[in-house]
Design a protein around this motif. Structure first.
Motif, short mmCIF file in Angstrom:
data_model
loop_
_atom_site.label_atom_id
_atom_site.label_comp_id
_atom_site.label_asym_id
_atom_site.label_seq_id
_atom_site.Cartn_x
_atom_site.Cartn_y
_atom_site.Cartn_z
N PRO A 1 6.12 -32.83 9.97
CA PRO A 1 5.29 -32.14 10.87
C PRO A 1 6.12 -31.26 11.71
N GLN A 2 7.10 -31.71 12.24
CA GLN A 2 8.00 -31.19 13.12
C GLN A 2 8.84 -29.80 12.67
N TYR A 3 8.88 -29.78 11.25
CA TYR A 3 9.52 -28.73 10.55
C TYR A 3 8.64 -27.89 9.70
N GLN A 4 7.32 -27.87 10.02
CA GLN A 4 6.40 -27.23 9.13
C GLN A 4 6.66 -25.81 9.18
N GLY A 5 7.13 -24.94 10.19
CA GLY A 5 7.27 -23.96 10.59
C GLY A 5 8.79 -23.34 9.97
N LEU A 6 9.33 -23.88 9.26
CA LEU A 6 10.66 -23.38 8.66
C LEU A 6 10.60 -23.22 7.58
N GLN A 7 11.54 -22.42 7.15
CA GLN A 7 12.07 -21.74 5.77
C GLN A 7 13.40 -22.20 5.49
N VAL A 8 13.64 -22.26 4.25
CA VAL A 8 15.13 -22.81 4.00
C VAL A 8 15.64 -22.01 2.76
N ALA A 9 16.76 -21.57 2.82
CA ALA A 9 17.35 -21.00 1.61
C ALA A 9 18.67 -21.58 1.23
N VAL A 10 18.87 -22.34 0.04
CA VAL A 10 20.06 -23.20 -0.30
C VAL A 10 20.75 -22.50 -1.58
N SER A 11 21.76 -21.97 -1.37
CA SER A 11 22.56 -21.41 -2.57
C SER A 11 24.14 -21.50 -2.57
N LYS A 12 24.97 -21.56 -3.50
CA LYS A 12 26.38 -21.52 -3.47
C LYS A 12 26.72 -20.07 -3.21
N VAL A 13 27.71 -19.98 -2.18
CA VAL A 13 28.27 -18.30 -1.79
C VAL A 13 29.81 -18.85 -1.68
N PRO A 14 30.43 -17.41 -1.56
CA PRO A 14 31.82 -17.37 -1.58
C PRO A 14 32.24 -17.83 -0.26
N ARG A 15 33.14 -18.69 -0.13
CA ARG A 15 33.74 -19.16 1.30
C ARG A 15 34.59 -18.20 1.90
N PRO A 16 34.30 -17.64 3.05
CA PRO A 16 35.05 -16.52 3.61
C PRO A 16 36.48 -16.76 3.65
N PRO A 17 37.46 -16.02 3.18
CA PRO A 17 38.94 -16.44 3.21
C PRO A 17 39.60 -16.89 4.33
N GLY A 18 39.06 -15.98 5.54
CA GLY A 18 39.71 -16.47 6.97
C GLY A 18 39.10 -17.88 7.29
N LEU A 19 38.07 -18.20 7.18
CA LEU A 19 37.60 -19.72 7.37
C LEU A 19 38.29 -20.76 6.43
N ARG A 20 38.50 -20.23 5.28
CA ARG A 20 39.00 -21.05 4.38
C ARG A 20 40.45 -21.39 4.64
N GLU A 21 41.32 -20.48 5.28
CA GLU A 21 42.58 -20.66 5.53
C GLU A 21 42.76 -21.49 7.03
N ALA A 22 41.78 -21.14 7.70
CA ALA A 22 41.62 -21.79 9.31
C ALA A 22 41.38 -23.17 9.02
N SER A 23 40.65 -23.74 8.03
CA SER A 23 40.09 -25.32 7.85
C SER A 23 41.10 -25.83 7.00
N GLY A 24 42.04 -25.05 6.02
CA GLY A 24 42.92 -25.69 5.09
C GLY A 24 42.24 -26.04 3.87
N ALA A 25 40.76 -25.70 3.74
CA ALA A 25 40.22 -26.18 2.65
C ALA A 25 40.49 -25.34 1.23
N LYS A 26 40.63 -25.99 0.24
CA LYS A 26 41.15 -25.42 -0.86
C LYS A 26 40.11 -24.74 -1.79
N ALA A 27 38.63 -25.04 -1.74
CA ALA A 27 37.54 -24.54 -2.35
C ALA A 27 37.17 -23.06 -1.86
N ASP A 28 36.95 -22.35 -2.81
CA ASP A 28 36.83 -20.71 -2.58
C ASP A 28 35.30 -20.49 -2.44
N THR A 29 34.36 -21.75 -2.48
CA THR A 29 33.12 -21.53 -2.38
C THR A 29 32.45 -22.79 -1.52
N GLU A 30 31.19 -22.57 -1.17
CA GLU A 30 30.68 -23.53 -0.21
C GLU A 30 29.08 -23.48 -0.41
#
Length: 462
Positions: free
Chosen positions: A282-311
């Motif tokens: 009930p507390q989340y009835q007014g919400l909508q959600v979109a879920v998908s795989k997207v390219p991981r921003p290069p700057g964020l990938r370098e800052a976090s040290g993550a190797k994956a290019d998607t998230e």
């Protein structure tokens, strides 16, 4: 089996193979009121006019009485059983007016890259897609309904449009050679036009964690088509510090959860988990959600040290007047991942929230420049007050009314007297209950949180 039955069977097979599909919405049907200049089908006895220089295929499903008709130089009428045209005297219906022709609107106004003209074939309540993914993606099946005529503009500048398959006129085109032959035929030229190209590749998305949509290069054109009715500009978001998720044309209010995942992650199962375990509450009835795989921003990938290019991007927006639910759900998802991340195949998660809502109208008067001006005014006022205090102190000292001592000359404190006060800003580390203070995410000035289920605790993202 008739064409509608074949279409239904084909869509059911798509669902069984986990293939997404997009359905074309507008039509060039004669009986569609939105295709006419007066937003109504021609009255009895009306004079009908079609654009002379346009190619068009028009489906007629009902009977119509008209006084005269100006036809296009190149086109076709597909007349359904029981439909047709009859002659009637001009102005047979006084309530429709006299003298004004019923003009068929430009059939070339419908563009492939316009997100408003598509709907997902497997839409579920509570789910939506970011703007770039509302248009058919690289692995989508495209359906043009068999019970409607249509005309689609390819281009203008997105190059070749690639999808998994195209269904039109009761046929499914899954090979480039077959599709090219159809597009070159008269039936194809009546329905597809423009400088762009259309291609198919039957390869399905075989990755359980999902596949990137592939519309990043076309996003500028997608947004231009979407915002054209608004003059090309985005509406002002109704909150401070709004977010702009990957693939979205304009800012929105809510929260964005980004997940890095391992080989055990399944996008379909996680989307179902969100729908049944969270959005159904009930507390989340007014919400909508979109879920998908997207390219991981290069700057964020370098800052976090993550190797994956998607998230995996989870976008949460408020669908009603209530506010705050998106942020609460984002934190609930972080807690869920902290507890079940290993089972779900999620390695880490971050969450960003938009700022407070703007009450009483538009946020136009509370945007960043306005806030910066207000902050500058307050800083100037504070500086003037500080200068006045210093000047007053110097004057009092000169008159002997104010004295101070150097630190090494200060009198020793009385035994047992308090040495000062406890400042929680500097002594928060001494408290066992102190919580980390969230810092702004590099991609947004909104609040941001980081969760690494490998360590089992939430941290403020630097």
């Amino acid at each position: 089996m008739g064409a509608p039955g074949r279409a239904l069977l084909w869509l059911q097979l798509c669902a069984l193979t986990r293939a997404a599909y997009k359905v074309w919405v507008p039509s060039t049907n004669f009986d569609d009121a939105t295709n006419w200049s007066q937003n109504r089908t021609p009255c009895a006895g009306a004079a009908v006019e079609f654009p002379a220089d346009k190619m068009v295929s028009i489906l007629v499903r009902e009977g119509h009485s008209i006084s005269d008709m100006l036809l296009p130089l190149d086109g076709e009428f597909v007349v359904a059983s029981g439909a047709g045209f009859g002659a009637a005297a001009a102005g047979s219906r006084p309530d429709c007016g006299t003298g004004a022709r019923a003009r068929f609107r430009d059939p070339d106004r419908f563009l492939w890259l316009d997100p408003r003209l598509w709907r997902p074939g497997d839409a579920a309540r509570g789910l939506f897609s970011v703007d770039a993914e509302r248009v058919p993606c690289r692995h989508d099946d495209v359906v043009f309904p068999a019970d409607a005529s249509f005309r689609v503009g390819l281009g203008p500048g997105a190059g070749t449009v690639r999808v998994r398959s195209v269904q039109a006129l009761g046929q499914t085109f899954a090979r480039d050679e077959e599709l090219a032959a159809f597009l070159a035929s008269r039936a194809g030229r009546l329905r597809f036009h423009g400088p762009g190209a259309l291609s198919v590749d039957p390869e399905a998305c075989a990755d359980p964690s999902g596949c990137v949509c592939g519309n990043a290069e076309a996003q500028a054109w997608i947004c231009a088509a979407l915002l054209q009715p608004l003059g090309g500009g985005c509406p002002q978001a109704a909150c401070l510090e709004p977010l702009r998720p990957e693939g979205q044309c304009c800012d929105l209010c809510g929260a964005v959860v980004s997940l890095t995942h391992g080989p055990a992650f399944d996008l379909q199962q996680y989307r179902a988990r969100l729908l049944h375990a969270f959005l159904a509450l009930p507390q989340y009835q007014g919400l909508q959600v979109a879920v998908s795989k997207v390219p991981r921003p290069p700057g964020l990938r370098e800052a976090s040290g993550a190797k994956a290019d998607t998230e995996i991007q989870v976008v949460l927006v408020e669908a009603g007047p209530e506010t705050g639910g998106a942020g609460r759900l984002a934190r609930a998802l972080l807690a869920d991942i902290a507890e079940h991340g290993e089972t779900l195949g999620v390695l880490s998660a971050t969450a960003r929230e938009s700022g407070a809502p703007v009450w009483g109208g538009s946020a136009a008067g509370l945007n960043a420049p306005a806030r910066a001006g207000l902050a500058g005014g307050l800083a100037a006022a504070g500086l003037l007050m500080l200068m006045a205090l210093l000047a007053g102190a110097l004057l009092l000292r000169r008159e002997g009314r104010l004295r101070w001592r150097r630190r090494d000359e200060a009198a020793p404190a009385r035994a047992g007297a308090p040495l000062g006060f406890h400042n929680p800003v500097f002594y928060a580390g001494d408290s066992a209950e102190a919580l980390p203070i969230p810092k702004s995410d590099q991609r947004s000035s909104s609040r941001s949180y980081f969760l690494n289920p490998l360590f089992g605790e939430a941290e403020a993202e630097a």
